[in-house]
Motif scaffolding. Structure first.
Motif, short mmCIF file in Angstrom:
data_model
loop_
_atom_site.label_atom_id
_atom_site.label_comp_id
_atom_site.label_asym_id
_atom_site.label_seq_id
_atom_site.Cartn_x
_atom_site.Cartn_y
_atom_site.Cartn_z
N GLU A 266 2.23 -8.53 33.00
CA GLU A 266 2.10 -8.25 31.50
C GLU A 266 3.42 -8.47 31.01
OE1 GLU A 266 1.13 -4.36 30.50
OE2 GLU A 266 -0.90 -5.18 29.82
N HIS A 267 4.62 -8.71 31.59
CA HIS A 267 5.92 -8.88 31.35
C HIS A 267 6.10 -10.14 30.74
CE1 HIS A 267 7.88 -5.19 32.34
NE2 HIS A 267 7.25 -5.03 33.33
N GLN A 268 5.27 -11.04 31.06
CA GLN A 268 5.06 -12.29 30.48
C GLN A 268 4.28 -12.65 29.09
OE1 GLN A 268 3.27 -15.44 33.04
NE2 GLN A 268 3.38 -16.96 31.38
N MET B 41 7.37 -3.48 28.04
CA MET B 41 8.61 -3.14 28.21
C MET B 41 8.70 -1.74 29.34
SD MET B 41 12.22 -3.29 27.76
CE MET B 41 12.27 -4.16 26.09
N ASP B 42 9.67 -2.06 30.42
CA ASP B 42 9.96 -0.60 31.39
C ASP B 42 10.82 0.03 30.58
OD1 ASP B 42 8.14 -1.99 33.04
OD2 ASP B 42 9.47 -3.01 34.06
N VAL B 43 10.79 1.35 30.58
CA VAL B 43 11.69 2.28 29.65
C VAL B 43 12.31 3.19 30.70
CG1 VAL B 43 11.86 3.98 28.05
CG2 VAL B 43 10.47 1.83 27.73
N TYR C 170 0.68 4.00 39.61
CA TYR C 170 1.08 4.65 38.54
C TYR C 170 2.47 4.18 38.06
CZ TYR C 170 2.43 8.99 35.61
OH TYR C 170 3.07 9.53 34.83
N GLU C 171 2.70 3.88 36.88
CA GLU C 171 4.08 3.33 36.43
C GLU C 171 4.24 4.20 35.09
OE1 GLU C 171 4.51 -0.66 36.30
OE2 GLU C 171 4.11 -1.26 38.46
N PRO C 172 4.85 5.14 35.16
CA PRO C 172 5.09 5.98 33.92
C PRO C 172 5.97 5.39 33.10
CG PRO C 172 6.06 7.15 35.77
CD PRO C 172 5.30 6.25 36.32
N TRP C 173 6.69 4.53 33.37
CA TRP C 173 7.80 3.94 32.68
C TRP C 173 7.16 2.51 31.92
CZ3 TRP C 173 7.31 3.63 38.06
CH2 TRP C 173 7.20 2.59 38.74
N HIS C 174 6.11 1.90 32.39
CA HIS C 174 5.88 0.57 31.93
C HIS C 174 4.86 0.83 30.67
CE1 HIS C 174 4.35 -3.68 32.60
NE2 HIS C 174 3.22 -3.07 31.72
N ILE C 175 5.46 0.78 29.63
CA ILE C 175 4.71 0.85 28.33
C ILE C 175 4.51 -0.61 27.73
CG2 ILE C 175 5.43 2.98 27.68
CD1 ILE C 175 7.53 1.56 25.49
ZN LIG Z 1 6.74 -3.09 34.11
#
Ligand SMILES: [Zn+2]
Length: 293
Positions: free
Chosen positions: A204-206, A211-213, A262-267
């Motif tokens: 998804e970053h591509q 954004m990872d927060v 689970y990635e709570p930081w990846h919006i």
């Molecule tokens: Zn990410």
């Protein structure tokens, strides 16, 4: 006696003639009437149901706890599925991956089955005016303009409420993802690489929409860790991101569906409407679009 006999035969004859003439007409009339009634019934059923659904929707503020609304919901799901099916340009023969044809859209969705076109670079990459974790000039600071604007608003609102956020990692190029993936395959083998690293094109970053927060106050301890959820910043993000058009893309307990832990930081930016629906229904982007691939 003979006269009575002849008269009887005559009367029977008259009766039979009358019956033969009358019956077909009666049958046609009945058929026509029945057909008209059926047509009326056929037409009236959907009208009634539509009216009922609208009334119920208005009465219940859109809640879906009745059968008519459920039927509508499944129709919407089908529509959505058809809609998203349109966004496949081709299936890559070598990998079996579905290549999306709407990479620039905030509604694009990529996962381990769906990939961006090879070498895709999003348009309108800009650096949002927020606090960054990466060094000045890093490509990681970038997002597509629409997502960057939304991120600025999200960070500003968090700041107003005394929550400190830091942007860690946004855009990642196809080439960079390719290096990461190939290095993982070389070091840990294909199977391990596929579990922990996205194939180039499937990150998804591509898209420039993710954004990872991190927390500004507990950065080191919770950076890209599930414990981020327990920080004030992580908890605030989970409850408020949708108001700015972002979703927690890989929610807890949904890794069977998303393919990621689970990635709570990846919006991920999807726009306010979709983000709010996904938040309210507690679903993933896969479930929102129908989850076939
Ligand atoms: Zn990410």
């Amino acid at each position: 006696m003979q006269k009575i006999y002849i008269a009887s035969i005559f009367l029977i004859g008259l009766f039979l003639t009358a019956c033969q003439q009358g019956d077909p007409n009666t049958n046609i009339d009945e058929k026509e009437q029945t057909t008209q009634q059926e047509q009326q019934a056929d037409q009236s059923v959907p009208k009634k149901e539509t009216a009922k659904t609208e009334e119920q929707d208005n009465a219940s503020d859109g809640s879906n706890d009745n059968e008519s609304a459920k039927a509508d919901d499944s129709t919407n799901e089908e529509d959505k599925q058809k809609e998203i099916d349109k966004h496949i340009a081709k299936v890559e023969k070598s990998t079996g991956l579905h290549v999306v044809d709407n990479p620039e859209s905030p509604e694009v969705y990529v996962n381990k089955q769906r990939t961006l076109p090879e070498g895709y670079v999003p348009p309108n990459l800009v650096v949002p005016d927020v606090s960054h974790y990466s060094s000045e000039g890093s490509p990681k600071r970038q997002l597509q303009k629409v997502a960057a604007d939304a991120l600025e608003q999200l960070f500003a609102e968090a700041d107003q409420q005394g929550i400190g956020l830091v942007a860690v990692s946004g855009y990642r190029s196809y080439e960079r993802q390719k290096q990461i993936y190939e290095s993982a395959v070389a070091n840990k083998g294909q199977e391990h690489a596929d579990k922990f690293s996205a194939r180039p094109g499937t990150s998804e970053h591509q898209t420039g929409l993710a954004m990872d927060v991190a927390s500004a106050t507990e950065t080191a301890a919770t950076l890209l860790e599930q414990s981020f959820k327990q920080t004030d910043a992580g908890a605030w993000l989970a409850e408020n991101a949708h108001n700015f058009g972002f979703i927690i893309r890989y929610p807890e307990g949904k890794n069977e569906i998303t393919g990621y832990n689970y990635e709570p930081w990846h919006i991920r930016y999807v726009g306010k409407e979709i983000a709010t629906e996904i938040y309210n229904k507690d679903i993933t982007l896969e479930e929102y679009f129908g989850y076939d691939y």
